[in-house]
Enzyme design. Structure first.
Site, PDB file in Angstrom:
ATOM      1  N   ASP A  91      -6.616  -4.735  -4.744  1.00 44.84           N
ATOM      2  CA  ASP A  91      -6.356  -3.517  -4.359  1.00 44.84           C
ATOM      3  C   ASP A  91      -5.282  -2.682  -4.842  1.00 44.84           C
ATOM      4  O   ASP A  91      -4.866  -1.411  -5.005  1.00 44.84           O
ATOM      5  CB  ASP A  91      -6.234  -3.241  -2.829  1.00 44.84           C
ATOM      6  CG  ASP A  91      -7.217  -4.007  -2.102  1.00 44.84           C
ATOM      7  OD1 ASP A  91      -7.615  -5.041  -2.568  1.00 44.84           O
ATOM      8  OD2 ASP A  91      -7.859  -3.469  -1.158  1.00 44.84           O
ATOM      9  N   ASP A 132       0.851  -0.992   0.180  1.00 45.95           N
ATOM     10  CA  ASP A 132      -0.020  -0.045  -0.114  1.00 45.95           C
ATOM     11  C   ASP A 132       0.835   1.345   0.073  1.00 45.95           C
ATOM     12  O   ASP A 132       0.430   2.480   0.448  1.00 45.95           O
ATOM     13  CB  ASP A 132      -0.966   0.031   1.174  1.00 45.95           C
ATOM     14  CG  ASP A 132      -2.331  -0.870   1.062  1.00 45.95           C
ATOM     15  OD1 ASP A 132      -2.677  -0.879  -0.167  1.00 45.95           O
ATOM     16  OD2 ASP A 132      -2.632  -1.368   1.826  1.00 45.95           O
TER      17      ASP A 132
END
Length: 373
Positions: free
Chosen positions: A155, A94
């Site tokens: 994601d 991330d």
């Protein structure tokens, strides 16, 4: 009322509210809220994956207003994340979510070399998570036992722009190669024939062979987690924007067409398109993120297709603005009924990236956006 006039009116409401909210939360990095008051992840978990969105909100509002308070808050957010950069276990897939809206946004707007350095450090770490056997970027860390060494998630499509940016900065083709190989793997193994997507895929980390899919944050394996759908829509069109590979745009369209076909008449997005009929659980973040992706697809497609994606984005945004936004200036958050995962104990609360993507989508309509991704 024209769509632009409507978006301008919403943007005015956003700026009015955020001017008050930012002033009383300027030393925080919010994730969610308690009784309408933002929490502070700089105290709870500096490595939390959403810790770049508050800074991103501030850069978006700064770009629209020129008010130096927002710049100050964003820079403070960025500097706090230096602690994360020095924690090996806190660095994961991330990095794009953390440093694109903070360091890279700062560099784009101000040319700050320290911010460029932070962005490149984060990009190099993200590139180091690439598994060449399976051609994917590893997702979460584990406790050193290798139990999640073969896991990749949809994601991560949204983190690839950090690598595209690093390639543009350094002309080192490794960044571009890693990003496109991961996107190709996601296209092949995450996206199903009907345009729905898997959340988590497990690969054998040694051979690269597919092991299985997991339901992840959706209802179950084989279901259709709506935020995952939204990440995929936006992520693939972003890969198209950065590479001009037509197949990425076509994939984004296929996922978007599935999403559009499943938008309920009332415009409220469920946590999973395949959750039980009796479940009324919503995730407003999945609407806001999807709207951003749909608006980017609208820019990229042929004239005769544009209305499909534009109309769907407007339906999502108008539903949010009219039914799921809290405009009370004593309440810190904007977007209501956000859900992180279907099987969590807590549902339908405020989440900072919901506010971020709602603002970004409105800014796309008004022309005030800093293009962060």
């Amino acid at each position: 009322m024209s769509d632009l006039k409507w978006a301008d009116e919403v943007s005015t409401k956003i700026i009015k509210k955020i001017s008050i909210v930012a002033a009383r939360n300027q030393r925080k990095i919010p994730y969610t809220s308690m009784n309408g008051v933002f929490d502070d992840m700089s105290e709870k978990d500096i490595c939390w994956w959403t810790n770049g969105f508050w800074g991103g909100m501030m850069w978006q509002i700064y770009n629209a207003t020129g008010d130096s308070l927002y710049k100050q808050i964003a820079v403070d957010n960025e500097r706090k994340l230096d602690e994360n950069l020095m924690k090996d276990k806190g660095m994961d897939h991330d990095s794009g979510f953390k440093w694109l809206p903070t360091a890279v946004a700062n560099y784009r707007l101000t040319g700050n070399e320290e911010s460029r350095n932070r962005g490149l450090l984060a990009a190099n770490n993200l590139a180091g998570r690439f598994n060449p056997a399976g051609r994917f970027i590893r997702a979460w860390n584990d406790n050193g036992d290798g139990s999640t060494a073969g896991w990749a998630i949809i994601d991560c499509m949204m983190n690839l722009p950090l690598l595209y940016w690093a390639y543009a900065q350094t002309k080192d083709p490794r960044f571009l190669q890693i990003a496109t190989m991961h996107a190709d793997t996601a296209e092949k193994f995450f996206v199903r024939g009907d345009g729905s997507v898997n959340h988590i895929m497990e690969f054998d980390p040694v051979t690269g062979e597919v092991v299985r899919a997991f339901g992840g944050q959706g209802y179950e394996e084989g279901s259709s987690w709506t935020r995952g759908q939204a990440w995929a829509i936006y992520g693939f069109v972003l890969s198209y924007i950065h590479t001009q590979k037509e197949e990425y745009l076509n994939t984004a369209k296929r996922i978007a067409n599935y999403y559009i076909a499943n938008i309920p008449d009332n415009g409220f997005i469920p946590v999973d398109f395949r959750q039980p009929r009796e479940s009324m659980l919503e995730d407003s973040t999945a609407a806001a993120i999807a709207a951003c992706g749909l608006l980017e697809i609208e820019k990229a497609v042929m004239e005769e297709e544009k209305h499909v994606y534009y109309k769907a984005a407007l339906k999502l945004l108008k539903t949010l603005a009219n039914e799921r936004c809290n405009w009370d200036e004593d309440i810190d958050y904007i977007l209501e009924k956000c859900t992180a995962a279907y099987h969590d104990d807590k549902h339908e609360f405020s989440i900072i990236y919901g506010d971020y993507y709602f603002i970004e989508a409105i800014w796309k309509l008004t022309g005030k956006e800093v293009f962060i991704w």
